[in-house]
Design a protein around this motif. Structure first.
Motif, mmCIF file in Angstrom:
data_model
loop_
_atom_site.group_PDB
_atom_site.id
_atom_site.type_symbol
_atom_site.label_atom_id
_atom_site.label_comp_id
_atom_site.label_asym_id
_atom_site.label_seq_id
_atom_site.Cartn_x
_atom_site.Cartn_y
_atom_site.Cartn_z
ATOM 1 N N ALA A 207 0.846 -1.202 0.000
ATOM 2 C CA ALA A 207 0.000 0.000 0.000
ATOM 3 C C ALA A 207 0.879 1.249 0.000
ATOM 4 C CB ALA A 207 -0.892 -0.007 1.236
ATOM 5 N N SER A 208 0.390 2.307 -0.619
ATOM 6 C CA SER A 208 1.171 3.547 -0.691
ATOM 7 C C SER A 208 1.132 4.268 0.656
ATOM 8 C CB SER A 208 0.592 4.459 -1.770
ATOM 9 O OG SER A 208 -0.733 4.817 -1.419
ATOM 10 N N ALA A 209 2.074 5.182 0.830
ATOM 11 C CA ALA A 209 2.116 5.947 2.078
ATOM 12 C C ALA A 209 2.745 7.309 1.812
ATOM 13 C CB ALA A 209 2.921 5.211 3.141
ATOM 14 N N GLN A 210 2.566 8.216 2.746
ATOM 15 C CA GLN A 210 3.282 9.480 2.662
ATOM 16 C C GLN A 210 3.858 9.815 4.025
ATOM 17 O OE1 GLN A 210 1.897 13.807 1.680
ATOM 18 N NE2 GLN A 210 2.189 12.740 -0.235
ATOM 19 N N ASP A 211 5.093 10.274 3.980
ATOM 20 C CA ASP A 211 5.866 10.606 5.173
ATOM 21 C C ASP A 211 5.844 12.122 5.368
ATOM 22 O OD1 ASP A 211 7.709 10.441 7.230
ATOM 23 O OD2 ASP A 211 9.431 10.103 5.929
ATOM 24 N N HIS A 212 6.325 12.594 6.487
ATOM 25 C CA HIS A 212 6.491 14.029 6.750
ATOM 26 C C HIS A 212 7.894 14.190 7.288
ATOM 27 C CE1 HIS A 212 2.213 13.330 6.728
ATOM 28 N NE2 HIS A 212 1.977 14.618 6.651
ATOM 29 N N LYS A 213 8.806 14.612 6.423
ATOM 30 C CA LYS A 213 10.237 14.540 6.775
ATOM 31 C C LYS A 213 10.715 15.653 7.698
ATOM 32 C CE LYS A 213 12.461 11.297 4.038
ATOM 33 N NZ LYS A 213 11.947 11.028 2.691
ATOM 34 N N ARG A 214 10.115 16.842 7.576
ATOM 35 C CA ARG A 214 10.646 17.968 8.350
ATOM 36 C C ARG A 214 10.123 17.943 9.777
ATOM 37 N NH1 ARG A 214 12.874 22.022 5.398
ATOM 38 N NH2 ARG A 214 13.137 21.407 3.224
ATOM 39 N N ILE A 215 10.859 18.573 10.663
ATOM 40 C CA ILE A 215 10.549 18.505 12.093
ATOM 41 C C ILE A 215 9.328 19.354 12.472
ATOM 42 C CG2 ILE A 215 12.239 20.343 12.678
ATOM 43 C CD1 ILE A 215 11.492 17.312 14.894
ATOM 44 N N PHE A 216 9.106 20.483 11.769
ATOM 45 C CA PHE A 216 8.043 21.400 12.195
ATOM 46 C C PHE A 216 6.866 21.425 11.227
ATOM 47 C CE2 PHE A 216 11.898 23.619 14.064
ATOM 48 C CZ PHE A 216 11.670 23.157 15.346
ATOM 49 N N ASP A 217 5.727 21.921 11.712
ATOM 50 C CA ASP A 217 4.520 22.079 10.899
ATOM 51 C C ASP A 217 4.835 22.896 9.646
ATOM 52 O OD1 ASP A 217 3.373 20.861 13.019
ATOM 53 O OD2 ASP A 217 1.849 22.379 13.400
ATOM 54 N N GLY A 218 4.084 22.603 8.588
ATOM 55 C CA GLY A 218 4.271 23.350 7.345
ATOM 56 C C GLY A 218 5.568 22.981 6.650
ATOM 57 N N ASP A 219 6.124 21.799 6.972
ATOM 58 C CA ASP A 219 7.384 21.331 6.377
ATOM 59 C C ASP A 219 8.511 22.338 6.578
ATOM 60 O OD1 ASP A 219 6.223 18.953 5.535
ATOM 61 O OD2 ASP A 219 5.527 19.833 3.661
ATOM 62 N N GLU A 220 8.613 22.835 7.794
ATOM 63 C CA GLU A 220 9.703 23.755 8.150
ATOM 64 C C GLU A 220 10.733 23.008 8.992
ATOM 65 O OE1 GLU A 220 9.920 26.934 7.267
ATOM 66 O OE2 GLU A 220 7.923 27.204 6.398
ATOM 67 N N TYR A 230 0.935 8.489 6.639
ATOM 68 C CA TYR A 230 -0.394 7.931 6.478
ATOM 69 C C TYR A 230 -0.428 7.034 5.251
ATOM 70 C CZ TYR A 230 -0.762 11.948 3.355
ATOM 71 O OH TYR A 230 -0.521 12.882 2.391
ATOM 72 N N SER A 231 -1.400 6.163 5.250
ATOM 73 C CA SER A 231 -1.609 5.251 4.129
ATOM 74 C C SER A 231 -3.105 5.046 3.960
ATOM 75 C CB SER A 231 -0.938 3.902 4.428
ATOM 76 O OG SER A 231 -1.275 2.947 3.435
ATOM 77 N N PRO A 232 -3.666 5.038 2.747
ATOM 78 C CA PRO A 232 -2.958 5.240 1.486
ATOM 79 C C PRO A 232 -2.636 6.716 1.251
ATOM 80 C CG PRO A 232 -5.312 4.990 1.072
ATOM 81 C CD PRO A 232 -5.117 4.809 2.551
ATOM 82 N N ALA A 233 -1.752 6.964 0.277
ATOM 83 C CA ALA A 233 -1.416 8.336 -0.110
ATOM 84 C C ALA A 233 -2.250 8.691 -1.332
ATOM 85 C CB ALA A 233 0.064 8.445 -0.439
ATOM 86 N N PRO A 234 -3.206 9.634 -1.199
ATOM 87 C CA PRO A 234 -4.084 9.964 -2.332
ATOM 88 C C PRO A 234 -3.311 10.383 -3.580
ATOM 89 C CG PRO A 234 -4.843 11.039 -0.324
ATOM 90 C CD PRO A 234 -3.542 10.386 0.010
ATOM 91 N N VAL A 235 -2.108 10.951 -3.406
ATOM 92 C CA VAL A 235 -1.345 11.397 -4.579
ATOM 93 C C VAL A 235 -0.950 10.197 -5.459
ATOM 94 C CG1 VAL A 235 0.909 11.391 -3.394
ATOM 95 C CG2 VAL A 235 0.558 12.880 -5.355
ATOM 96 N N ALA A 419 -3.341 15.559 2.577
ATOM 97 C CA ALA A 419 -4.270 14.544 2.056
ATOM 98 C C ALA A 419 -5.706 14.926 2.369
ATOM 99 C CB ALA A 419 -3.939 13.180 2.670
ATOM 100 N N ILE A 420 -5.936 15.493 3.546
ATOM 101 C CA ILE A 420 -7.299 15.864 3.932
ATOM 102 C C ILE A 420 -7.787 17.014 3.043
ATOM 103 C CG2 ILE A 420 -8.701 16.826 5.814
ATOM 104 C CD1 ILE A 420 -6.729 15.310 7.746
ATOM 105 N N GLU A 421 -6.902 17.958 2.786
ATOM 106 C CA GLU A 421 -7.290 19.098 1.943
ATOM 107 C C GLU A 421 -7.616 18.677 0.517
ATOM 108 O OE1 GLU A 421 -4.125 21.853 2.540
ATOM 109 O OE2 GLU A 421 -4.960 22.545 4.460
ATOM 110 N N ARG A 422 -6.954 17.620 0.079
ATOM 111 C CA ARG A 422 -7.204 17.089 -1.243
ATOM 112 C C ARG A 422 -8.644 16.579 -1.369
ATOM 113 N NH1 ARG A 422 -3.773 14.535 -5.270
ATOM 114 N NH2 ARG A 422 -1.826 15.532 -4.713
#
Ligand code: AMP
Ligand code: GLY
Length: 423
Positions: A207-220, A230-235, A419-422
């Motif tokens: 199953a596909s997934a998406q990670d969040h690599k940066r330490i802070f919100d907004g990919d900062e 999360y899985s699945p990744a809608p993208v 993903a939720i905004e999508r």
């Protein structure tokens, strides 16, 4: 079946948690594991890189399959050693593990196999590298070799690229990995993690997934091992999925074969989904962490059967069933991570989570002392929940997070927001 899981992070806890649910598994060990994993598996006091001792243990305890979690023992050749001793192992041999161990090797294989990836050049000489970045284009400078995901610097132009070269090649801030650098075109798009089991002949996408690599919100902030997934990744829609199978997995399997490499284990492709379709950012020779956590929670099939089919080269007969539900994992980290952080801080509320019916807190860096949980790592817990939609799984996961606290606990508040905004 007797199974040994090598490693001791959130990924390995998710594997052990899923393996324990199988009626086929008799004895289950983890080396070195962590105190949270001790609930599902017997801990063995051998480090994940102590490959000789691990092989001795597997032989002595009649282990049917050893599942290797982290990349270091794979890059060090644990699978070759096990195979030479007639022991079954899930994970590629040293040569094939260079797909992760050497970015230059991975690029070479991608280029010769026609796999879409960022244009790049490799340099061992800092002056030549400086000349190259004088073109003043957006680029990415990467130390060649393992630097725990840290040896990657995104640069908007010449000045930043020169500073990155000074750090990596000049001052060797990532150690010997800075002997060579890969300088890449900066890709624009959304990232996704795509994993597949591979057995040398066939492959089975997970199953596909998406990670969040940066330490802070907004990919900062700086890159980390991953702050949530999360899985699945809608993208990864049906078209992207097919494109990955046709343009990445098939040519990769053929490329490995051409080089005489038998890859048996899980292949992780870190993708950028660009306007021109998926392009490979990196390959890893192991499950993603935290991605493994939501993926294991969604897996309906028998995990030991899938891993054994991979190790024995029988993937052609295998299939994986997935829950229609979504799963979301929020990583709780120590204050300061991915830099320096304090450990030994008492964690409140974790035992009470045992009664949580919609989720589970996987342990990444904890210890139990005097009947209480304490922090013992940078990433401490992966609080993971299922839901009908990504939005409801996210709500549920944050509800679990809300029941846990320690001084300096840090987590991102925006996991899965994209993903939720999508919709
Ligand atoms: P890597 O370890 O090579 O996957 O790089 C770590 C992270 O850096 C990736 O997950 C991306 O977020 C980012 N990155 C790496 N290479 C590129 C690239 N060519 N273009 C854009 N972002 C990149
Ligand atoms: N979460 C990214 C990785 O495991 O490499």
């Amino acid at each position: 079946m007797n199974i040994l899981v090598v490693g001791g992070g959130g990924r390995e806890h998710a594997l052990v948690w899923k393996l324990r649910q199988s009626p086929r598994v008799k004895r289950l060990y983890c080396a070195p594991g962590n105190d949270g994993m001790g609930r599902q598996a017997e801990r063995v006091d051998i480090g994940a890189s102590d490959v000789e001792k691990l092989a001795d243990f597997a032989a002595r305890e009649a282990i049917d399959l050893t599942v290797v979690g982290p990349e270091q023992p794979l890059v060090a050749g644990i699978a070759d050693l096990f195979e030479s001793r007639g022991l079954k192992v899930f994970g590629p041999g040293r040569e094939a593990a260079r797909l992760e161990g050497s970015k230059a090797f991975a690029k070479e294989l991608m280029l010769e196999s026609g796999i879409p990836t960022a244009a790049c050049e490799v340099f061992s000489d800092i002056e030549q590298a400086r000349k190259y970045v004088a073109r003043d284009r957006p680029c990415v400078v990467k130390a060649d070799g393992l630097a725990a995901g840290k040896g990657v610097i995104l640069c908007s132009g010449r000045a930043e690229a020169e500073a990155a070269l000074d750090d990596i090649m000049g001052r060797k801030v990532f150690g010997a990995a800075g002997e060579r650098v890969v300088i890449e075109e900066l890709l624009i798009g959304e990232e996704a993690s795509f994993m597949a089991l591979m057995d040398g002949d066939d492959f089975l996408p997970l199953a596909s997934a998406q990670d969040h690599k940066r330490i802070f919100d907004g990919d900062e902030g700086p890159n980390t091992g991953g702050m949530g997934a999360y899985s699945p990744a809608p993208v990864v829609d049906a078209d992207v999925h097919d494109a990955v199978v046709e343009r990445v997995l098939k040519p990769l399997a053929a490329g490995l074969k051409r080089r005489g490499l038998v890859y048996r284990g899980v292949l992780y492709a870190g993708l950028m989904i660009t306007e021109d379709g998926p392009k490979v950012l990196e390959f890893n020779c192991r499950f993603g962490d935290p991605e493994c956590q939501p993926i294991m929670m969604r897996l309906d099939s028998d995990l030991p059967s899938l891993l054994m089919a991979t190790a024995e080269g029988r993937l052609r007969e295998a299939a994986a069933e997935w829950s229609d539900e979504a799963a979301v994992c929020i990583v709780l980290a120590s204050e300061g991570y991915p830099g320096e952080y304090r450990t030994g801080v008492e964690i409140e509320g974790l035992d009470a989570l045992d009664s949580w019916s919609n989720g589970y807190a996987f342990h990444a860096g904890t210890t139990r002392r005097e009947d209480r949980w304490h922090t013992a790592g940078g990433r401490v817990l992966g609080v993971t929940a299922l839901g009908d939609t990504i939005a409801s799984a996210t709500r549920e996961a944050y509800e679990g997070v809300g029941r846990i606290a320690w001084e300096g606990m840090h987590y991102r508040r925006d996991i899965a927001r994209r993903a939720i905004e999508r919709g």
